[in-house]
Design an enzyme around this catalytic site. Structure first.
Site, mmCIF file in Angstrom:
data_model
loop_
_atom_site.group_PDB
_atom_site.id
_atom_site.type_symbol
_atom_site.label_atom_id
_atom_site.label_comp_id
_atom_site.label_asym_id
_atom_site.label_seq_id
_atom_site.Cartn_x
_atom_site.Cartn_y
_atom_site.Cartn_z
ATOM 1 N N GLN A 171 0.823 -1.217 0.000
ATOM 2 C CA GLN A 171 0.000 0.000 0.000
ATOM 3 C C GLN A 171 0.855 1.265 0.000
ATOM 4 O OE1 GLN A 171 -3.296 0.078 -0.336
ATOM 5 N NE2 GLN A 171 -3.744 -2.101 -0.063
ATOM 6 N N SER A 188 2.826 -4.994 -5.202
ATOM 7 C CA SER A 188 1.837 -5.543 -6.125
ATOM 8 C C SER A 188 1.494 -4.504 -7.183
ATOM 9 C CB SER A 188 0.576 -5.896 -5.320
ATOM 10 O OG SER A 188 -0.377 -6.507 -6.140
ATOM 11 N N HIS A 190 -1.160 -4.141 -9.122
ATOM 12 C CA HIS A 190 -2.537 -3.626 -9.256
ATOM 13 C C HIS A 190 -2.909 -2.594 -8.196
ATOM 14 C CE1 HIS A 190 -4.971 -6.026 -6.218
ATOM 15 N NE2 HIS A 190 -3.894 -6.788 -6.261
ATOM 16 N N CYS A 308 -12.949 -8.478 6.555
ATOM 17 C CA CYS A 308 -11.512 -8.693 6.384
ATOM 18 C C CYS A 308 -11.187 -8.495 4.910
ATOM 19 C CB CYS A 308 -11.152 -10.096 6.837
ATOM 20 S SG CYS A 308 -9.393 -10.346 6.894
#
Ligand code: PLP
Length: 361
Positions: A171, A188, A190, A308
């Protein structure tokens, strides 16, 4: 449709899409070569992969190698399962708010310690660390509440105990500098406007891992399997753009933060406002029926704070870790925004959500 779920995934940047299309050619295109073939078409595909590797490497500090994987989940598995201390049975410590890709992988191996976070969603720099830790796993930015962890302090703690530091940078990548002090960092594509289906593990020079997937010996023998030049090219273009636009994107995100914070000023913020990526707002309102809110705000794509993030149906371990009751977690929502969110879109989304919430009273 207003998309406010940037922590789940982000829209593909047009530049990344263009870069991918160049490697999705048909029989006459000459662009479908296997990047591991020695002939001309193979070498052209390999050159595209290596250019992408350089572009992705620019997200990381100098002094390491980029290993492409199928996702950040796979990168984290490679880092956890294939390093010497963990294989030798040493303890792994992780913060209580790590992603399931870390927690479940570590627990599957055994010998673990969970480190608590405070009510602000941040690990205390002086958190008690077990003596025999081989690997410490800490995320830079939390995916549910956006809190930023004190990575420099954690690196110091890891050094004191002789542990390696694995940072989940999913993030944070493309939004802020990734930490100099880490031994391994997972990212990541995406989450930074690249394609789904590709991630990477950055490994500090000199650190050797054992193979994660055996076969043809690709990715320095650690992760065999033919790479997709299209996915690599898309990841590379997205990373390049993120580096070039970092300040501009951060400024835009900050403006949207103020719009959202003002609009939801009567709601309670989950986690620190200060030690936080300002593209995330995880908030709660007593008695809010989130399922009803989501069904009444179909124009806005956002997330239930208590669900979650792995989509497993489990209640959020992150909201529990910061001390929320079940009722508080269930009355929480998560909004996430970024480069392609407009001010008008944000204003309208806030209005729709607040109107729907107020109609429940
Ligand atoms: N770590 C964090 C912090 C994430 O937010 C995610 C995705 O939600 C992952 C790891 C897993 O990433 P991927 O979807 O590439 O497997």
């Amino acid at each position: 449709m207003i998309y406010l779920d940037y922590q789940a995934t982000t829209p593909l940047a047009p530049e990344a899409r263009e870069a991918m299309l160049a490697w999705l050619g048909g029989p006459e295109s000459g662009t479908f070569g296997n990047p591991h073939s020695p002939h001309r078409m193979g070498r052209a595909a390999a050159a595209a992969v290596e250019l992408a590797r350089e572009q992705v490497a620019a997200l990381f500090p100098p002094g390491g190698q980029v290993i492409f994987t199928g996702s950040a989940t796979e990168a984290l598995n490679l880092a956890i399962r294939c390093n010497t201390p963990v294989r030798a049975g040493e303890h792994t410590a992780f913060s209580a708010i790590e992603h399931a890709a870390v927690i479940d992988t570590v627990k599957a191996i055994g010998n673990w310690t969970e480190l608590p976070v405070g009510p602000n969603g941040v690990i205390a720099p002086d958190v008690e660390m077990p003596k025999y830790v081989g690997l410490l796993c800490v995320m830079q930015v939390n995916n549910e509440i956006g809190t930023i962890q004190p990575i420099a302090d954690m690196a110091r703690r890891a050094k004191e105990t002789g542990a390696l530091l694995l940072v989940d940078g999913v993030q944070a990548a493309g939004k802020m500098a990734l930490p100099q002090q880490a031994d391994m960092i997972a990212v990541s594509a995406h989450k930074l406007h690249g394609p789904k289906g590709i991630g990477a593990l950055w490994v500090r020079d000199g650190l050797s891992l054992t193979p994660h997937i055996e076969g043809g010996g690709q990715e320095q023998g650690l992760r065999s399997g033919t790479l997709s030049p299209a996915l690599c090219a898309g990841f590379g273009a997205a990373a390049k753009l993120a580096v070039e636009r970092r300040d501009e994107d951060a400024g835009h995100v900050e403006q949207l933060w103020h719009i959202a914070r003002d609009a939801f000023s009567g709601w309670t913020l989950n986690g620190s406002a200060e030690h936080r990526w300002h593209g995330n707002l995880n908030i709660r309102k007593d008695g809010l029926d989130v399922a009803r809110l989501m069904s009444e705000c179909r124009e806005v794509m956002f997330s239930a704070g208590s669900a979650c993030a792995s989509g497993s149906g489990r209640t959020s371990h992150v909201l529990r870790a910061i001390g929320l009751s079940d009722a508080q977690a269930k009355s929480s929502i998560r909004l996430g925004w970024g480069r392609y969110t407009t001010r008008e879109g944000m204003q309208r989304a806030c209005k729709l959500i607040i109107q729907a919430a107020e109609s429940q009273a």
